[in-house]
Scaffold this motif. Structure first.
Motif, PDB file in Angstrom:
ATOM      1  N   ALA A   1      44.222  58.754  30.852  1.00  0.00           N
ATOM      2  CA  ALA A   1      43.322  57.811  30.929  1.00  0.00           C
ATOM      3  C   ALA A   1      43.871  56.349  31.365  1.00  0.00           C
ATOM      4  N   THR A   2      43.478  55.526  31.790  1.00  0.00           N
ATOM      5  CA  THR A   2      43.781  54.016  32.234  1.00  0.00           C
ATOM      6  C   THR A   2      42.733  52.883  31.602  1.00  0.00           C
ATOM      7  N   VAL A   3      43.313  52.048  31.167  1.00  0.00           N
ATOM      8  CA  VAL A   3      42.683  51.033  30.256  1.00  0.00           C
ATOM      9  C   VAL A   3      42.901  49.692  31.216  1.00  0.00           C
ATOM     10  N   GLU A   4      41.747  49.183  31.722  1.00  0.00           N
ATOM     11  CA  GLU A   4      42.027  47.872  32.435  1.00  0.00           C
ATOM     12  C   GLU A   4      41.311  46.895  31.921  1.00  0.00           C
ATOM     13  N   VAL A   5      41.558  45.438  32.141  1.00  0.00           N
ATOM     14  CA  VAL A   5      40.920  44.518  31.617  1.00  0.00           C
ATOM     15  C   VAL A   5      40.129  43.738  32.843  1.00  0.00           C
ATOM     16  N   ALA A   6      38.888  43.773  32.764  1.00  0.00           N
ATOM     17  CA  ALA A   6      37.900  43.531  33.739  1.00  0.00           C
ATOM     18  C   ALA A   6      36.279  43.538  33.407  1.00  0.00           C
ATOM     19  N   ASP A   7      35.847  42.867  34.292  1.00  0.00           N
ATOM     20  CA  ASP A   7      34.279  43.033  34.104  1.00  0.00           C
ATOM     21  C   ASP A   7      33.880  44.347  34.533  1.00  0.00           C
ATOM     22  N   GLY A   8      33.718  45.067  33.351  1.00  0.00           N
ATOM     23  CA  GLY A   8      33.124  46.702  34.104  1.00  0.00           C
ATOM     24  C   GLY A   8      31.665  46.708  34.572  1.00  0.00           C
ATOM     25  N   LEU A   9      30.900  45.599  34.576  1.00  0.00           N
ATOM     26  CA  LEU A   9      29.511  45.654  35.037  1.00  0.00           C
ATOM     27  C   LEU A   9      29.634  45.106  36.533  1.00  0.00           C
ATOM     28  N   ALA A  10      30.635  44.409  36.902  1.00  0.00           N
ATOM     29  CA  ALA A  10      30.858  43.715  38.244  1.00  0.00           C
ATOM     30  C   ALA A  10      30.898  44.908  39.311  1.00  0.00           C
ATOM     31  N   GLN A  11      30.597  44.630  40.449  1.00  0.00           N
ATOM     32  CA  GLN A  11      30.707  45.783  41.623  1.00  0.00           C
ATOM     33  C   GLN A  11      32.270  46.004  41.713  1.00  0.00           C
ATOM     34  N   GLU A  12      33.018  44.920  41.642  1.00  0.00           N
ATOM     35  CA  GLU A  12      34.557  45.170  41.813  1.00  0.00           C
ATOM     36  C   GLU A  12      35.321  45.882  40.794  1.00  0.00           C
ATOM     37  N   ALA A  13      34.634  46.408  39.823  1.00  0.00           N
ATOM     38  CA  ALA A  13      35.108  47.356  38.832  1.00  0.00           C
ATOM     39  C   ALA A  13      35.026  48.749  39.488  1.00  0.00           C
TER      40      ALA A  13
END
Length: 232
Positions: free
Chosen positions: A140-152
């Motif tokens: 698994a990888t855990v990333e800090v980002a907006d998971g609802l954004a298209q960039e995710a």
């Protein structure tokens, strides 16, 4: 060498842990959870490993637990309902939106996902999740980002997408990121309650939509948190 007393204490502790796990799974069965794979995963992944330190005594109860940043750790029966609908198969590539402390991430790995890409908007929670997951981070990888954004999505496709929270509407790029035969599970806010939403992709653009049971899920907030967050 360990003394007989140390060995006895270790056996007693192991027995107590196994007994507690069995009682935890039995309580979920009594609440209607029937998916054998999900129950087995929840038996093998201790929830207390991911619960806030001050709430460990409540980790095996079927209640949501408060987390930092105003977030919650969903009740086990809610997690089980969502994972049962997701129907993770061995070798699946999974996108998870809303990592929290990593409990559901670990369950996805235990269910056989070959890789879980988990996205969390709060830096403090993401750090805690990485620490809690430990060796499970190999899958698994855990990333800090907006998971609802298209960039995710980053142009990738996934066999399964799990949204750990409730939304009034799905961002269209998330269903579009499903591979053929893939599934997306989320909470759908209907104005009065959240219902279990399942989208199954049958072909290039064909989706079968199912709305299921009422879930006690917190809302997901779009956007990445602007300031570093604390976990305590």
């Amino acid at each position: 060498m360990a003394s007989e007393a140390d060995e006895s204490d270790g056996l007693a502790e192991g027995l107590a842990h196994a007994t507690g796990n069995a009682a935890f799974v039995l309580s979920l069965r009594e609440r209607g959870v029937r998916d054998t794979a999900v129950l087995r995963a929840m038996e093998r992944v201790p929830r207390e490993r991911f619960a806030p330190p001050g709430l460990l005594a409540y980790a095996r109860q079927d209640i949501a637990l408060p987390l930092a940043c105003g977030q919650t750790m969903s009740a086990p029966s809610v997690v089980a309902a969502m994972l049962g609908a997701l129907d993770v198969r061995p070798g699946a590539r999974v996108l998870e939106v809303g990592t929290g402390t990593g409990y559901v991430t670990a369950l996805l790995v235990r269910l056989g996902a070959v890789h879980v890409r988990s996205v969390e908007r709060y830096d403090g929670l993401a750090r805690a999740a990485r620490q809690n997951l430990g060796r499970d981070l190999n899958d698994a990888t855990v990333e800090v980002a907006d998971g609802l954004a298209q960039e995710a999505v980053r142009g990738e496709t996934f066999d399964r997408i799990l949204i750990n929270g409730s939304l009034e509407a799905l961002p269209p790029h998330l269903p579009a990121a499903l591979a053929s035969g893939g599934r997306l599970v989320a909470g759908l806010w209907t104005g009065r309650a959240s219902r279990l939403l399942t989208l199954a992709r049958d072909g290039a653009a064909a989706f079968a939509r199912t709305e299921g049971v009422v879930l006690r899920l917190g809302p997901l907030t779009p956007g990445r948190a602007l300031a570093p967050s604390r976990t305590a």
